[in-house]
Design an enzyme around this catalytic site. Structure first.
Site, mmCIF file in Angstrom:
data_model
loop_
_atom_site.group_PDB
_atom_site.id
_atom_site.type_symbol
_atom_site.label_atom_id
_atom_site.label_comp_id
_atom_site.label_asym_id
_atom_site.label_seq_id
_atom_site.Cartn_x
_atom_site.Cartn_y
_atom_site.Cartn_z
ATOM 1 N N SER A 129 0.835 -1.204 0.000
ATOM 2 C CA SER A 129 0.000 0.000 0.000
ATOM 3 C C SER A 129 0.869 1.253 0.000
ATOM 4 C CB SER A 129 -0.963 0.005 1.193
ATOM 5 O OG SER A 129 -0.256 0.050 2.403
ATOM 6 N N ASP A 172 7.416 2.814 6.366
ATOM 7 C CA ASP A 172 7.332 2.219 5.026
ATOM 8 C C ASP A 172 7.709 3.246 3.959
ATOM 9 O OD1 ASP A 172 6.224 0.352 6.670
ATOM 10 O OD2 ASP A 172 4.183 0.598 5.939
HETATM 11 C C1 GLA Z 1 2.808 -1.205 9.186
HETATM 12 C C2 GLA Z 1 2.803 0.321 9.218
HETATM 13 C C3 GLA Z 1 4.153 0.864 9.687
HETATM 14 C C4 GLA Z 1 4.620 0.184 10.971
HETATM 15 C C5 GLA Z 1 4.494 -1.337 10.867
HETATM 16 C C6 GLA Z 1 4.805 -2.025 12.154
HETATM 17 O O1 GLA Z 1 3.669 -1.643 8.182
HETATM 18 O O2 GLA Z 1 2.500 0.836 7.949
HETATM 19 O O3 GLA Z 1 4.084 2.256 9.835
HETATM 20 O O4 GLA Z 1 3.929 0.669 12.074
HETATM 21 O O5 GLA Z 1 3.210 -1.725 10.444
HETATM 22 O O6 GLA Z 1 6.133 -1.845 12.511
#
Ligand code: GLA
Length: 417
Positions: A129, A172
């Site tokens: 995403s 991410d």
């Molecule tokens: C998802 C969220 C991130 C982070 C991870 C857990 O990927 O998008 O921002 O919080 O979970 O580390």
């Protein structure tokens, strides 16, 4: 990769009858360590991987409509610029309208034809995403002659990603935009900083699917948000104990360095609801639930002590893991991955029996260490493996869950061609 880009260009031309003017290449990411720390302002250590999304785009001057087709999903998305609440016919459409919304005010009146292709699996914890949001924003910006500066791109992609309703942090997007080949990227949020960590020889990475989908727009979202709220509650209660000004309750990352915090964590209530916390005066209900407000049961008791224990200990493991990589102490690095998984399982509560079994199988097959990666509740596990053991670890991982399982390499971040 040039072949893949050429294929996307061709598929685009076949679909729209004209060529794309730009292709944004947005990689997926695998977090090595630092899980569920980012939204508390604590560090993470991800890599970008060679599984990617290709977002090909061409501007349209005739109508302010953004059309996005995907090779992975059937129904294309269509978002009229400037109109709130675009129709959502499939979950991924939310990210498209989130991204288009983030381009408000940029090249107004322009539209775009867009095609998304690639080999990054969705709903799996490999950041499809965020790659979609980053790729769409980079492609629209370039197609409209208004390429976004990288910092702006990261910030807007974070907002676009939250269109799913999960109050995610910024790991991410930073990894996808700033990663470099052969390196992990340490990202700090409090204060914001980044540094590359060269990966030593003698370590390879395998990721393996647990067979359980964890869509961020689905059930995993509520479990995720509950933990975000829990982290806020813990931070507010600890700040109250230390005697900090509570007008704007801090995040855990802002108080993690205070000596007494480690002791005070053990004195946090085992479970407490946002309503109960607001009655103590440590924080207002609004501050605790924020975006989640409409979806979160304010009376729901959240296991704050355990959540805080995981988050604070995980931040220390990030420091230790970075040091282990810099020193080439791969055994120590592997143990930290195992400790992270154990903390996520026992304290944070975001593992599943499938992820536990997968990590166990990969360790037994010779991995230096293994842990769930990403938000958890399903999705992928990661193993650090001596390069000569890669195949030996992949086979039992596939046997455990049906796969897929494959090697990943630390790869470059976003490219726009
Ligand atoms: C998802 C969220 C991130 C982070 C991870 C857990 O990927 O998008 O921002 O919080 O979970 O580390």
């Amino acid at each position: 990769m040039t072949d893949a880009i050429e294929q996307v260009r061709q598929a685009f031309s076949e679909r729209y009858g004209h060529a794309p003017t730009v292709v944004a290449v947005a990689p997926g990411r695998v977090n090595l360590i630092g899980e569920h720390t980012d939204y508390s302002g604590l560090p993470v250590l991800p890599i970008a991987i060679e599984r990617r999304l290709f977002v090909a785009a061409a501007p349209r001057e005739d109508e302010a409509v953004v059309r996005v087709a995907s090779e992975q999903f059937e129904t294309p998305a269509e978002v009229v610029r400037g109109v709130a609440n675009a129709p959502v016919h499939a979950p991924w459409h939310r990210y498209v309208s989130g991204a288009v919304g983030q381009m408000e005010g940029i090249a107004p009146g322009m539209g775009a034809d867009i095609l998304v292709a690639g080999d990054l699996p969705a709903a799996s914890g490999l950041s499809s995403s965020a790659a979609l949001a980053v790729g769409l924003l980079a492609a629209m910006g370039a197609a409209w002659g208004e390429a976004l500066d990288r910092e702006v791109l990261v910030t807007r992609a974070i907002h676009a990603d939250r269109a799913s309703g999960a109050e995610t942090g910024g790991m991410d997007q930073a990894a996808i935009v700033y990663a470099e080949a052969g390196h992990a990227l340490r990202v700090d949020f409090e204060p914001p900083a980044r540094r590359l960590v060269a990966l030593p020889a003698g370590i390879a990475f395998v990721v393996a699917n647990s067979g359980v989908e964890a869509p961020k727009g689905g059930a995993a979202r509520d479990s995720y948000n509950e933990r975000v709220v829990g982290a806020r509650i813990a931070a507010a209660m600890l700040a109250d104990q230390i005697g900090l000004d509570l007008t704007n309750p801090p995040r855990l990352g802002e108080i993690a360095g205070v000596d007494v915090v480690d002791i005070l964590v053990d004195e946090l209530p085992e479970k407490i609801s946002p309503v109960e916390v607001s009655r103590t005066g440590a924080a207002g209900l609004e501050q605790l639930v924020q975006l989640t407000a409409a979806r979160f049961d304010h009376m729901r008791k959240v296991p704050v002590r355990k959540l805080a224990r995981h988050i604070l200990s995980e931040a220390v493991r990030v420091d230790d893991a970075e040091a282990a990589l810099r020193e080439g102490d791969l055994a120590a690095f592997g143990k930290l991955l195992n400790a992270s998984h154990e903390s996520l399982r026992a304290d944070f509560g975001c593992s599943t029996p499938e992820l536990d079994a997968l990590c166990k199988a990969m360790r037994a097959a010779g991995a230096l260490g293994a842990r769930l990666t990403g938000a958890g509740f399903g999705g992928y596990a990661l193993a650090a493996v001596p390069p000569e053991q890669v195949e030996a670890v992949i086979a039992p991982a596939i046997a455990a869950t049906g796969g897929p399982a494959f090697e990943v390499h630390a790869s470059p971040g976003l490219e726009v061609v």
